[in-house]
Every structure is written in structure tokens, then in C-alpha cells.
Design a protein around this motif. Structure first.
Motif, mmCIF file in Angstrom:
data_model
loop_
_atom_site.group_PDB
_atom_site.id
_atom_site.type_symbol
_atom_site.label_atom_id
_atom_site.label_comp_id
_atom_site.label_asym_id
_atom_site.label_seq_id
_atom_site.Cartn_x
_atom_site.Cartn_y
_atom_site.Cartn_z
ATOM 1 N N PHE A 108 0.993 -1.041 0.126
ATOM 2 C CA PHE A 108 -0.239 -0.124 -0.060
ATOM 3 C C PHE A 108 0.603 1.263 0.294
ATOM 4 N N ALA A 109 0.579 2.839 -0.917
ATOM 5 C CA ALA A 109 0.884 3.155 -0.568
ATOM 6 C C ALA A 109 1.151 4.626 0.202
ATOM 7 N N PRO A 110 1.718 5.125 0.943
ATOM 8 C CA PRO A 110 2.187 6.260 2.400
ATOM 9 C C PRO A 110 0.867 6.689 1.924
ATOM 10 N N TYR A 111 -0.040 7.832 3.392
ATOM 11 C CA TYR A 111 -0.449 8.321 2.804
ATOM 12 C C TYR A 111 -0.656 9.733 2.525
ATOM 13 N N SER A 112 0.515 10.458 1.828
ATOM 14 C CA SER A 112 0.669 11.682 1.631
ATOM 15 C C SER A 112 0.461 11.415 -0.324
ATOM 16 N N GLN A 113 1.393 9.936 -0.654
ATOM 17 C CA GLN A 113 1.006 9.371 -1.637
ATOM 18 C C GLN A 113 -0.605 9.188 -2.660
ATOM 19 N N ILE A 114 -1.651 9.204 -2.072
ATOM 20 C CA ILE A 114 -2.592 8.635 -1.923
ATOM 21 C C ILE A 114 -4.021 10.064 -2.483
ATOM 22 N N PRO A 115 -4.307 10.205 -3.435
ATOM 23 C CA PRO A 115 -4.862 11.397 -4.049
ATOM 24 C C PRO A 115 -6.604 11.300 -3.066
ATOM 25 N N GLY A 116 -7.334 11.489 -2.798
ATOM 26 C CA GLY A 116 -8.216 11.431 -1.833
ATOM 27 C C GLY A 116 -8.482 10.346 -0.774
ATOM 28 N N ILE A 117 -7.353 10.215 -0.177
ATOM 29 C CA ILE A 117 -7.296 9.173 1.008
ATOM 30 C C ILE A 117 -8.273 9.567 2.251
ATOM 31 N N GLN A 118 -8.149 11.431 2.048
ATOM 32 C CA GLN A 118 -8.931 11.676 3.269
ATOM 33 C C GLN A 118 -10.444 11.047 3.917
ATOM 34 N N ARG A 119 -10.734 10.874 2.512
ATOM 35 C CA ARG A 119 -12.306 10.658 3.209
ATOM 36 C C ARG A 119 -12.478 8.995 3.352
ATOM 37 N N TYR A 120 -11.134 8.620 3.722
ATOM 38 C CA TYR A 120 -10.930 5.894 3.478
ATOM 39 C C TYR A 120 -10.464 6.621 5.733
ATOM 40 N N ALA A 121 -8.965 7.258 5.541
ATOM 41 C CA ALA A 121 -7.894 6.978 6.520
ATOM 42 C C ALA A 121 -7.665 8.069 6.961
ATOM 43 N N THR A 122 -7.167 8.500 8.111
ATOM 44 C CA THR A 122 -6.667 9.249 8.370
ATOM 45 C C THR A 122 -5.126 8.554 8.619
ATOM 46 N N GLU A 123 -3.478 9.744 8.712
ATOM 47 C CA GLU A 123 -2.592 9.662 8.401
ATOM 48 C C GLU A 123 -1.978 8.735 9.388
ATOM 49 N N LYS A 124 -2.698 8.697 10.439
ATOM 50 C CA LYS A 124 -2.502 7.422 11.376
ATOM 51 C C LYS A 124 -2.257 6.138 11.826
ATOM 52 N N GLU A 125 -4.266 5.853 10.851
ATOM 53 C CA GLU A 125 -4.828 5.160 10.490
ATOM 54 C C GLU A 125 -3.650 4.136 9.473
ATOM 55 N N GLN A 126 -3.577 5.155 8.317
ATOM 56 C CA GLN A 126 -3.073 3.951 7.463
ATOM 57 C C GLN A 126 -1.278 3.386 7.703
ATOM 58 N N SER A 127 -0.942 4.706 8.891
ATOM 59 C CA SER A 127 0.598 4.425 8.745
ATOM 60 C C SER A 127 0.546 2.392 9.724
ATOM 61 N N GLY A 128 -0.577 2.800 10.506
ATOM 62 C CA GLY A 128 -0.965 1.621 11.476
ATOM 63 C C GLY A 128 -0.748 -0.330 10.464
ATOM 64 N N VAL A 129 -1.625 -0.142 9.680
ATOM 65 C CA VAL A 129 -1.973 -0.996 8.559
ATOM 66 C C VAL A 129 -0.729 -1.141 7.372
#
Length: 316
Positions: free
Chosen positions: A38-59
Motif C-alpha cells: 500500500f502507498a504512504p498516506y501522502s501519495q494517495i489522492p482522496g485518502i482523507q475520506r477513507y483514513a487518517t494518516e495515523k490509521e494508514q501508517s498503522g496498516v
């Protein structure tokens, strides 16, 4: 949050043959398989609707699970799917969710990292078809046309995974993927239950007032008769073919798909005494951003209720 919930528990498995797509012997065969990230948070357009940066980093930090990119055969084409699964084998097999993504072509799989992680942590394997025309695959994504074959072929793909329990197959669709989920049910996909979020069930109503979208679909569906194209993509026109339990979730403030589409679909299922549950989330949008954990918890609970009890494994 306010919820409106209606449910039925009658479950009858009827497979409908009308306009059924026929799978060839090779459909679903895994041709290539490679590790993916999975891509890092900053590289995913529109990710704010799906997860916070903390949630994405945890995955990304959780090494109990792995993401793979698969190439498989479907309708004579080589198409792509993603597989998210536990790394360690369990004594019993894992039930499988076929996840049908939203959007048209090349939807970023990393948008769904936190969703997949919640589902996998609850003991499910996730297979996500990307469909023809995406990820460099040949063919045209017709948004509910021949691309439906790629969803139907995914059941055979899952059967090749030695840790997958294909007696417990489920369908989960978001937005356009919800429309695909309804169609897959109509075509007899061997799922025990299904869930949809922000799904549209009336294609004509969706296109009304959206000239750019209609221009695209007019081009994609040029080989189909107009009413037939709308008919096949509008589950409200054939609710009698929804024969497995389905969880319908929608945001009351959805600006992309009117929540009345789900409410009216539920009304049709109610009239037919079909097994369903409807949950409308007050003050939430298209993908249920504010209630994303509750959204997936409801899906997990729904699938567990309708699971064939074979000793479900849970990752450690």
C-alpha cells in the motif's frame, strides 16, 4: 449518529439464469502473482475520506498481513486483482470477501488499506478485482457490462488459494461496486451474503442531471440498446433476483448517490420478503467517512451471521 434499520431473516438460495454470463474453464486462473505494498498516506489522492494518516501508517506497520497483486484470466483477457491476507497459516481456512471497488478505471487500491485491514483482522481474506481496462489490463471497462465477468471469475480465483474457505464467499461493494454486487447476485455468484455502501440501484436517476457522466456512459454503452443498458444496471427493476441476504448502508448526506436509491431498493425487498438490512447514517456522505469503523463492523457482523459454520480462523 441516527440509524434506521429494517431486517428480514428469511434466506432462500435461488440462482437466476436470465442474461447469465458464462464462465470458461480458464476463467479465474491465476497467471501471475507478486508482492505489493500500500502507498504512504501522502501519495494517495482522496485518502482523507477513507483514513487518517495515523490509521494508514498503522496498516503499513502491521506485518501480520500481506498484499499481493494477481493477474488472472477472465473472458479471454488477463486482468488484475489484489489479494490481502494473513501471513501465517491457520488450522482452519479463512472466509473470503470479494470486494468491488467504486469509480471508473484505475482506482487506487491504497484507498482501501484501512478497510481491508479491519476485515482481515476479523478473519477474512479479501480479493479485489480491478476489472478490465485498469492497471494496464486490456479490454474496456463498461461500468457494469462485460466487466462483470471479472467479478464472477473471482470466485474461481479464490478457489485456488489453499487457505481460503470458498464455502464462505461474500460480496462487498462500494458505490459503482455496489451496482456490480447486485448484478453478480443476479447472475448467481455463489455468495452466502452481500453488503453494499452508497450503491446506486437506478441508473437513469443517477445519470439525470449529470451530463458529463451521461456522455461517458453513452460512449461506453454504444453497443447496447439504451433501455437494456439501464435495465441491467438498475437493481430496482429486478429486486426479485436478489436472493441472498444483503446489508444496505448509505449516508443520508450522500451528494454522489441519492440515499433514496437504497431506501427504495429496501422497500422493494421488503415487499418481496427478501432477507436484508438497511442502515442510513445521519449526516454522513458517500463512503461513510464519519462512520467508517461502524460501516465495516456492520459488514463483519452481517457476514458472520450468515456464515456456514466451519471453524472460522482469526489471525493472531
Amino acid at each position: 449518529m441516527q440509524q434506521i434499520a429494517v431486517s428480514h431473516v428469511i434466506h432462500c438460495m435461488i440462482f437466476f439464469l436470465a442474461a447469465q454470463l458464462v464462465l470458461s474453464q480458464s476463467d479465474g486462473t491465476i497467471l501471475k502473482r507478486s508482492a505489493h505494498q500500500f502507498a504512504p498516506y501522502s501519495q494517495i489522492p482522496g485518502i482523507q475520506r477513507y483514513a487518517t494518516e495515523k490509521e494508514q501508517s498503522g496498516v503499513l506497520a502491521d506485518k501480520r498481513f500481506a498484499l499481493e497483486r494477481l493477474v488472472y484470466s477472465s473472458g479471454g483477457l488477463q486482468v488484475v486483482a489484489y489479494l490481502y491476507h494473513p501471513v501465517e497459516k491457520a488450522e482452519s481456512k479463512y472466509p473470503v470477501i470479494i470486494f468491488n471497488r467504486g469509480g471508473y478505471r484505475d482506482t487506487n487500491i491504497s484507498l482501501y488499506a484501512t478497510m481491508f485491514h479491519r476485515l482481515a483482522a476479523a478473519g477474512f481474506v479479501i480479493v479485489a478485482p480491478m476489472l478490465r481496462g485498469s492497471e494496464g489490463a486490456p479490454g474496456e471497462d463498461e461500468v457494469g457490462g462485460a466487466d462483470l465477468q471479472d467479478v464472477l471469475s473471482a470466485s474461481r480465483l479464490a478457489a485456488q488459494l489453499d487457505y481460503a474457505d470458498t464455502s464462505n464467499l461474500f460480496l462487498y461493494g462500494e458505490s459503482r461496486g455496489g451496482m456490480m454486487t447486485y448484478q453478480a447476485i443476479r447472475e448467481g455468484f455463489p455468495a452466502r451474503a452481500a453488503a453494499v455502501v452508497g450503491a446506486y440501484t437506478d441508473q437513469a436517476a443517477l445519470l439525470d442531471g449529470q451530463p458529463q457522466l451521461k456522455q461517458l456512459t453513452d460512449k461506453l454503452w454504444a453497443r447496447e440498446k439504451p433501455d437494456e443498458a439501464l435495465q441491467r444496471r438498475s437493481a430496482r427493476r429486478w429486486p426479485e433476483k436478489i436472493s441472498i441476504p444483503i446489508l444496505i448502508q448509505h449516508g443520508a448526506a450522500d451528494q454522489s448517490v441519492n440515499p433514496l436509491q437504497s431506501i427504495q431498493m429496501a422497500g422493494k425487498l421488503q415487499e418481496l420478503h427478501r432477507p436484508y438490512q438497511l442502515v442510513v447514517y445521519d449526516d454522513d456522505g458517500h463512503v461513510l467517512t464519519r462512520n467508517r469503523e461502524q460501516r465495516d463492523s456492520a459488514v463483519i457482523a452481517w457476514f458472520r451471521i450468515h456464515m456456514l459454520r466451519t471453524g472460522m480462523a482469526v489471525p493472531k
